[in-house]
Design a protein around this motif. Structure first.
Motif, mmCIF file in Angstrom:
data_model
loop_
_atom_site.group_PDB
_atom_site.id
_atom_site.type_symbol
_atom_site.label_atom_id
_atom_site.label_comp_id
_atom_site.label_asym_id
_atom_site.label_seq_id
_atom_site.Cartn_x
_atom_site.Cartn_y
_atom_site.Cartn_z
ATOM 1 N N LEU B 174 0.870 -1.165 0.000
ATOM 2 C CA LEU B 174 0.000 0.000 0.000
ATOM 3 C C LEU B 174 0.912 1.221 0.000
ATOM 4 N N VAL B 175 0.766 2.073 -1.003
ATOM 5 C CA VAL B 175 1.650 3.227 -1.135
ATOM 6 C C VAL B 175 0.902 4.475 -0.729
ATOM 7 N N LEU C 90 -11.620 -5.868 -10.223
ATOM 8 C CA LEU C 90 -12.889 -6.573 -10.023
ATOM 9 C C LEU C 90 -13.165 -6.789 -8.535
ATOM 10 N N ASN C 91 -12.181 -7.324 -7.822
ATOM 11 C CA ASN C 91 -12.389 -7.663 -6.421
ATOM 12 C C ASN C 91 -12.495 -6.443 -5.508
ATOM 13 N N ALA C 92 -11.797 -5.373 -5.878
ATOM 14 C CA ALA C 92 -11.908 -4.137 -5.099
ATOM 15 C C ALA C 92 -13.291 -3.518 -5.320
ATOM 16 N N THR C 93 -13.729 -3.508 -6.567
ATOM 17 C CA THR C 93 -15.019 -2.907 -6.906
ATOM 18 C C THR C 93 -16.159 -3.666 -6.226
ATOM 19 N N LYS C 94 -16.044 -4.999 -6.237
ATOM 20 C CA LYS C 94 -17.028 -5.836 -5.547
ATOM 21 C C LYS C 94 -17.174 -5.434 -4.085
ATOM 22 N N ARG C 95 -16.063 -5.038 -3.459
ATOM 23 C CA ARG C 95 -16.092 -4.664 -2.039
ATOM 24 C C ARG C 95 -16.357 -3.173 -1.833
ATOM 25 N N GLY C 96 -16.561 -2.465 -2.933
ATOM 26 C CA GLY C 96 -16.821 -1.032 -2.808
ATOM 27 C C GLY C 96 -15.589 -0.204 -2.475
ATOM 28 N N VAL C 97 -14.384 -0.752 -2.743
ATOM 29 C CA VAL C 97 -13.145 -0.018 -2.449
ATOM 30 C C VAL C 97 -12.714 0.797 -3.670
ATOM 31 N N CYS C 140 -8.059 2.279 1.917
ATOM 32 C CA CYS C 140 -8.532 1.078 2.592
ATOM 33 C C CYS C 140 -7.451 0.612 3.549
ATOM 34 N N ASP C 141 -7.834 -0.248 4.500
ATOM 35 C CA ASP C 141 -6.832 -0.697 5.456
ATOM 36 C C ASP C 141 -6.015 -1.842 4.863
ATOM 37 N N LYS C 143 -5.601 -4.811 5.857
ATOM 38 C CA LYS C 143 -6.254 -6.121 5.892
ATOM 39 C C LYS C 143 -7.127 -6.320 4.642
ATOM 40 N N THR C 144 -7.931 -5.304 4.330
ATOM 41 C CA THR C 144 -8.783 -5.380 3.142
ATOM 42 C C THR C 144 -7.924 -5.513 1.889
ATOM 43 N N LEU C 145 -6.845 -4.727 1.846
ATOM 44 C CA LEU C 145 -5.946 -4.771 0.700
ATOM 45 C C LEU C 145 -5.419 -6.185 0.502
ATOM 46 N N LYS C 146 -4.972 -6.786 1.596
ATOM 47 C CA LYS C 146 -4.428 -8.155 1.550
ATOM 48 C C LYS C 146 -5.476 -9.134 1.040
ATOM 49 N N GLU C 147 -6.727 -9.000 1.529
ATOM 50 C CA GLU C 147 -7.811 -9.896 1.105
ATOM 51 C C GLU C 147 -8.058 -9.785 -0.396
ATOM 52 N N ILE C 148 -8.125 -8.539 -0.864
ATOM 53 C CA ILE C 148 -8.362 -8.313 -2.299
ATOM 54 C C ILE C 148 -7.238 -8.954 -3.115
ATOM 55 N N TRP C 149 -6.022 -8.704 -2.662
ATOM 56 C CA TRP C 149 -4.845 -9.208 -3.386
ATOM 57 C C TRP C 149 -4.814 -10.741 -3.402
ATOM 58 N N GLU C 150 -5.080 -11.337 -2.228
ATOM 59 C CA GLU C 150 -5.027 -12.804 -2.158
ATOM 60 C C GLU C 150 -6.101 -13.462 -3.017
#
Lengths: 386, 177, 176
Positions: B174-175, C90-97, C140-141, C143-150
């Motif tokens: 995260l940047v 796609l996954n970020a948009t699905k979560r509203g991020v 976003c925090d 944790k959310t970032l990690k979830e989206i990425w994974e």
């Protein structure tokens, strides 16, 4: 007569965290220019104290008010905007050079900025006059102010497809920068600055950049197609035009091989030899050069190029953690004495300690100890050669 | 005059070949390849930067994209086809065989695309099978052409990449600017 | 038009997902992909045709090509990067991020390129390892970032293609 082997700095000092926060807030428009300058005043006082305590004879303000040694001009000159690499990548001719850089720095293109000419330029406010005045008021030492050189500014900010709408050739833009810098040097001299240093690190890139494909983002327009000899001649001409006939202030030119991260491998490598014929044509009083790092090669390059000019001898490497011992510094100076008289030699680190605000190459503590080591060496040398 | 086969000067070709045999530094340099892809800021549109080249990657409109370029999974097929083609021209030139026409048609079948959309976890969303059909026009016998094709397939960097499990190291940060 | 996140209309996106769930024909259609590559007739230059798109594949000059475009192995890592970014959006948009900036740097390492050239038999000429480094700027925090990425990595078509063994069927015909 002043003492031999004056100790000085190249310019920047690592910035405290609260200053970086303030820099960021200023950029985001969350604090005003005045609020930022008040915070930066405090940081400058700290940088002054460190240098005075270390025994530095000619001090700087640590470039605390700048985000780095050249892009700060975007705030002072109209027609220049700070743009991210992501914003001008499409226009850059040598995209692979930027790729190599981003990879070295481990940053995305959207996170690093460079000043780009996006209109006709003219000076809005002086570039460094306020820095100099504040410094002068708060020290009894001699003072030095560094300015980005005309070639560096031209090379870093002129991008085909963006800047050529206003300046068809980079040479046209160089003329404008030269005028602005010349005015600034005179302002600084009249404000009592003892030493003005022009930073031209890109010159090493002209020589060693393309082959190594490690370039800095200071070199937006540089492509491997350029003929290095023509480029260097152009750089000399524009620098001489900038300083021609100015007296009453010591003028130096600083040329190094990059200082954007602690990693030695990330920087350029190669000696000054091919540059010297051009360097000697520059109408300055002093060459401020790196000689502590092995990447800079040997000082014996001066064997074929004797000169009456002064040498700002780089005797400590700002990027390393170990403190150079005074005896190491002394032996380096003795090598320089094969080609220079004692009164020609100034002692300084290879480069600044915090060239880029967000990625200083060292801590204040180690930077301080390195400067202290230089002044110890200087006092031994003074006894021997006075 | 220099001999030219398939538009390639044999003299240069052989010199490069010799260089690769001897120059370990050069070989290690061409072992590493880089790319950088940036999101264009809206929808499924991306710009890829590879050395001094740039191109657009998108998604077809039936997957919600703007179709401003081929998609990632189509590029993989292209890469495989181009790699076989490169190998074919390389091996033909090595044998001094002039090629008149060369073309490959590639067809890939995804195992279970619904996994990508988060609507299934039965199979996997990657290709399970890729058919590569090559069409050659050349003044050479079937046997020689077959040998060239087999050498191209066997020595293909992309083919080998796809047939073996590659270790992928995904990293995210995260940047904050 | 409904709510738009990351340039994607949320309503259309969810109706697309609904459609994918129900419509077998659509799923079949988007499970097959095609490309055609033609030799340009001289040296290492090829034109690829994908639906209505066409582009050039070449080799850098140091490898004897005219460098008219990226080469095949560069397209492979580009495809992986683009696939990850597609999934990420796609996954970020699905979560509203909302994503502000998204960029990925890829580095692939070939096992032994000399096999391609026919001057070695050791190892193989494919990638042995690909590093994909994503840089995200978003509100976003971690944790959310990690979830989206994974989720993105796990469900990536190109990632799965590369990480598994694909069956390749090479066929040849000589046209007289």
């Amino acid at each position: 007569m002043s003492a031999l082997f004056p100790v000085t700095v190249v310019g920047s000092w690592p910035r405290p965290k609260w200053l970086l926060d303030a820099l960021r807030k200023k950029r985001e428009g969350k604090i005003s220019e005045e609020e930022f300058q008040a915070i930066a005043d405090e940081a400058v006082l700290i940088a002054i104290k460190y240098q005075e305590d270390a025994g530095v004879d000619i001090i700087s303000d640590g470039e605390q008010r700048r985000d780095n040694f050249y892009s700060f001009v975007a705030d002072k000159i109209e027609g220049i905007e700070l743009k991210t690499v992501a914003e001008f990548m499409d226009f850059a001719e040598d995209k692979s050079a930027f790729e190599a850089l981003l990879r070295k720095l481990d940053v995305p293109a959207f996170a690093i900025r460079s000043p780009i000419v996006t209109n006709y330029i003219h000076k809005r406010i002086p570039l460094a006059l306020n820095e100099a005045k504040f410094l002068k008021e708060h020290t009894n030492k001699k003072i030095k102010v560094a300015l980005p050189g005309p070639y560096l500014l031209t090379r870093s900010s002129w991008i085909k497809g963006i800047s050529d709408k206003y300046y068809k050739k980079k040479e046209d833009l160089a003329e404008e920068f030269s005028k602005i810098l010349r005015e600034e040097i005179i302002l600084l001299r009249d404000a009592g600055v003892d030493f003005v240093q022009l930073d031209e690190p890109v010159l090493m890139e002209v020589l060693y950049g393309p082959e190594l494909s490690v370039q800095t983002f200071m070199c937006a327009a540089l492509t491997a197609k350029e003929n290095p000899r023509d480029e260097l001649s152009f750089a000399v001409d524009i620098l001489n035009k900038t300083v021609q006939g100015i007296t009453g202030v010591k003028l130096g030119v600083h040329i190094c091989r990059g200082n954007w991260s602690k990693s030695e491998e990330a920087q350029l490598k190669g000696d000054y030899y091919p540059l010297l014929p051009f360097l000697l044509d520059m109408k300055v009083n002093q060459y401020v050069l790196e000689f502590a790092t092995k990447r800079a090669g040997s000082i014996d390059v001066f064997k074929d190029y004797p000169t009456e000019k002064e040498l700002g001898l780089g005797v400590v490497n700002p990027k390393t953690d170990e403190i150079e011992r005074p005896e190491d510094i002394i032996s380096l100076v003795k090598k320089a004495l094969n080609y220079f008289r004692p009164e020609q030699i100034y002692l300084n680190p290879d480069c600044g300690f915090g060239t880029f605000a967000e990625s200083p190459v060292n801590t204040p503590k180690i930077s301080f100890l390195k400067l202290k080591s230089i002044s110890k060496a200087a006092s031994v040398l003074r006894k021997e050669y006075s | 005059m220099a001999t030219v086969v398939n538009g390639i000067k044999l003299e240069d070709f052989n010199a490069l070949h010799e260089e690769l045999k001897r120059n370990a530094e050069f070989v290690s340099k061409i072992h590493k390849w880089n790319a950088r892809i940036r999101w264009a800021g809206s929808g499924f549109n991306f710009t890829s930067y590879v050395r001094n080249h740039k191109f657009t990657i998108s998604e077809p409109s039936d997957i919600g994209g703007a179709d401003s370029g081929p998609s990632a999974h189509e590029l993989i097929l292209t890469a495989l086809g181009a790699c076989y083609s490169t190998g074919f021209i390389y091996n033909a030139t090595k044998r001094n065989i002039q090629i008149k026409n060369f073309e490959v048609a590639i067809e890939g079948e995804i195992d279970d695309i619904l996994v990508f959309f988060g609507l299934s976890d039965k199979g996997h969303p990657g290709y399970k099978k890729i058919v590569v059909k090559a069409y050659v026009e050349a003044d050479a016998d079937e046997k020689t052409i077959k040998e060239i094709w087999e050498a191209a397939v066997k020595g293909s960097p992309v083919g080998n990449t796809l047939q073996r499990g590659v270790e992928i190291v995904p990293q995210v940060s995260l940047v904050r600017k | 038009m409904g709510k738009v996140i990351n340039g994607l209309d949320i309503e259309s996106l969810s109706s697309l997902l609904d459609e994918a769930r129900k419509n077998k024909e659509l799923v079949q259609k988007i499970s097959k992909w095609y490309a055609r590559v033609r030799w340009a007739g001289t040296g290492f230059t090829f034109n690829s045709y994908v639906r209505n798109h066409s582009f050039t594949i070449s080799e850098p000059s140091e490898l004897g090509g005219p460098d008219k475009g990226p080469n095949a192995v560069e397209y492979v890592i580009s495809a992986l990067g683009a696939c990850y970014l597609t999934g990420f959006i796609l996954n970020a948009t699905k979560r509203g991020v909302n994503i502000k900036n998204l960029e990925i740097a890829l580095e692939g390492e070939i096992d032994n390129i000399l096999v391609f050239l026919g001057i070695s038999n050791e190892g193989h000429p494919g990638y042995r390892k690909v590093i994909a480094k994503a840089y995200v700027e978003a509100d976003c925090d971690e944790k959310t970032l990690k979830e989206i990425w994974e989720e993105t990595v796990r469900t990536s078509p190109v990632g799965n293609t590369l990480a598994r063994n694909v069956e390749i069927v090479p066929q040849l015909s000589l046209i007289k």
